[in-house]
Write an enzyme that holds these catalytic residues in place. Structure first.
Site, PDB file in Angstrom:
ATOM      1  N   SER A  66       0.813  -1.219   0.000  1.00 52.05           N
ATOM      2  CA  SER A  66       0.000   0.000   0.000  1.00 52.05           C
ATOM      3  C   SER A  66       0.846   1.267   0.000  1.00 52.05           C
ATOM      4  CB  SER A  66      -0.962  -0.020   1.189  1.00 52.05           C
ATOM      5  OG  SER A  66      -0.236  -0.224   2.368  1.00 52.05           O
ATOM      6  N   THR A 197      -0.848   3.454   4.922  1.00 52.38           N
ATOM      7  CA  THR A 197       0.059   4.576   4.690  1.00 52.38           C
ATOM      8  C   THR A 197       1.236   4.536   5.651  1.00 52.38           C
ATOM      9  OG1 THR A 197      -1.913   5.879   4.339  1.00 52.38           O
ATOM     10  CG2 THR A 197       0.145   7.099   4.638  1.00 52.38           C
ATOM     11  N   THR A 215       1.844   6.989   0.285  1.00 47.38           N
ATOM     12  CA  THR A 215       0.876   5.912   0.095  1.00 47.38           C
ATOM     13  C   THR A 215       0.516   5.786  -1.383  1.00 47.38           C
ATOM     14  OG1 THR A 215      -1.307   5.079   0.783  1.00 47.38           O
ATOM     15  CG2 THR A 215      -1.141   7.423   0.410  1.00 47.38           C
ATOM     16  N   ARG A 225      -9.070  10.063  -7.338  1.00 46.17           N
ATOM     17  CA  ARG A 225      -9.314  10.087  -5.882  1.00 46.17           C
ATOM     18  C   ARG A 225      -8.007  10.401  -5.132  1.00 46.17           C
ATOM     19  NH1 ARG A 225      -7.236   7.307  -1.113  1.00 46.17           N
ATOM     20  NH2 ARG A 225      -8.911   7.183   0.417  1.00 46.17           N
ATOM     21  N   THR A 248      -3.144   7.191   9.648  1.00 46.41           N
ATOM     22  CA  THR A 248      -3.273   6.149   8.636  1.00 46.41           C
ATOM     23  C   THR A 248      -4.685   5.591   8.712  1.00 46.41           C
ATOM     24  OG1 THR A 248      -2.435   3.990   7.909  1.00 46.41           O
ATOM     25  CG2 THR A 248      -2.332   4.415  10.267  1.00 46.41           C
ATOM     26  N   GLY A 249      -5.215   5.167   7.584  1.00 46.79           N
ATOM     27  CA  GLY A 249      -6.555   4.594   7.612  1.00 46.79           C
ATOM     28  C   GLY A 249      -7.418   5.095   6.477  1.00 46.79           C
TER      29      GLY A 249
HETATM   30  N1  GLY Z   1      -4.828   6.781   4.258  1.00 43.18           N
HETATM   31  C1  GLY Z   1      -4.557   6.499   2.925  1.00 43.18           C
HETATM   32  C2  GLY Z   1      -5.668   6.771   2.012  1.00 43.18           C
HETATM   33  O1  GLY Z   1      -6.827   6.663   2.399  1.00 43.18           O
HETATM   34  O2  GLY Z   1      -5.409   7.075   0.879  1.00 43.18           O
END
Ligand code: GLY
Length: 337
Positions: A66, A197, A215, A225, A248-249
């Site tokens: 990721s 991330t 990320t 996006r 992160t998330g």
């Molecule tokens: N936290 C990484 C994302 O949602 O892109």
């Protein structure tokens, strides 16, 4: 005595060491990133160098798939990258979002900070900027990301992030057309592998802090996006007079609450890092009880903490720490609430 032990002794010698500084802390168990950032500080590099090297190590290693190239293919199969770097002394920052065909997103973010008056560049224009700054352009697709994309197409494009469209996005691929609100059941997409991330915070022994993120975003995202990671105050925030935080998330939800900024402001008001992290998570929970996310926080005396939202698949959150207590990165964990 090895060279790294000599550097460790010099950097952590009590006369120079100020409380618990220097410090490197990063999200998840991305140990090699922590080690790279710490080694950079030990070798005399700046906190910005440490953040950049830490993130870059994850980009090269494709941490958990990721971060970096060859992960999280979007609806068209392409991997695009988001990154942020922030200097807590000068409050300068650089961010890049929806970066295409350049592997080193954190390097591009730093180039934006150091070679422009802007804070953020996006998409093809960011790629052009990167090329002009000497970054190599190449296809970020790998056999693995191509296979993920192919399987996704074969599986009727499930999961995806569309709503209120026809044909029914829970059963069909695009193209879609908008329809009136169909009161579709809320879908839960996030899991530990779709939002990992790297967020990293580095302090030197004088209390200069920098923070950054990198990320490849969200698997099967809609092209264009952008998540929370490159958004200042959401993905990360740093202010040397207070401390720093990195999140992160589920970026689509988390960016609505600027959790990193909130945590730093809580610490500015005197809250300890663990409680500041919990407050930032609680603020999001109030509206999105089942969001997937975590945050790390550290203050200017080198105290640190973390918090996470307890959901299936995330009961405990792991993060890494390097400071003068140990010459190797320490794996830490916090129970989610
Ligand atoms: N936290 C990484 C994302 O949602 O892109």
């Amino acid at each position: 005595m090895s060279t790294s032990m000599i550097y460790f002794t010099l950097m952590c010698f009590p006369t120079f060491a100020q409380t618990s500084l220097p410090l490197v802390i990063n999200t998840w168990s991305f140990k090699n990133a922590t080690a790279a950032a710490w080694a950079t500080l030990q070798a005399g590099g700046s906190v910005l160098d440490a953040v950049e090297k830490g993130c870059d190590r994850c980009q090269e290693e494709q941490c958990d798939g990721s971060v970096g190239y060859g992960g999280s293919p979007d609806e068209s199969g392409e991997t695009t990258l988001d990154a942020l770097i922030m200097d807590g002394n000068t409050m300068e920052m650089g961010a890049v979002a929806d970066l295409k065909r350049v592997k080193n997103a954190i390097g591009v973010a730093r180039a934006i900070m150091e070679h422009t008056e802007h804070s953020m560049l996006v998409g093809e224009s960011a790629t052009l900027f990167a090329e002009n700054m000497g970054f190599v352009t190449e296809d970020l697709t790998t056999a693995k990301s191509l296979d993920m994309f192919t399987q996704w197409l074969k599986g009727s494009c499930q999961p995806n992030y569309r709503k209120n469209v026809f044909p029914n996005p829970t059963k069909s691929c695009r193209p879609y057309k908008p329809v009136a609100n169909t009161r579709m059941e809320k879908r839960l997409h996030t899991n530990i592998h779709s939002h990992d991330t790297i967020g990293i915070i580095a302090f030197d022994r004088y209390g200069h802090v920098a923070a950054g993120t990198s990320t490849n975003g969200l698997t099967h995202k809609i092209p264009g996006r952008v998540g929370d990671s490159p958004i200042v105050g959401a993905g990360a925030y740093a202010d040397s007079s207070v401390g720093a935080a990195a999140a992160t998330g589920d970026g689509d939800v988390m960016m609505r609450f600027l959790p990193s900024f909130l945590a730093v402001e809580m610490m500015r008001a005197g809250t300890d890092p663990s409680a500041a992290c919990e407050m930032a998570i609680s603020r999001i929970k109030r509206h999105y009880a089942d969001f997937f996310g975590a945050i790390i926080c550290a203050n200017a005396t080198g105290h640190y903490g973390a918090a996470c939202n307890k959901v299936p698949g995330l009961l405990q959150f792991h993060y890494m720490v390097s400071n003068c207590e140990s010459d190797t990165p320490l794996l830490k964990s916090v129970e989610c609430f």
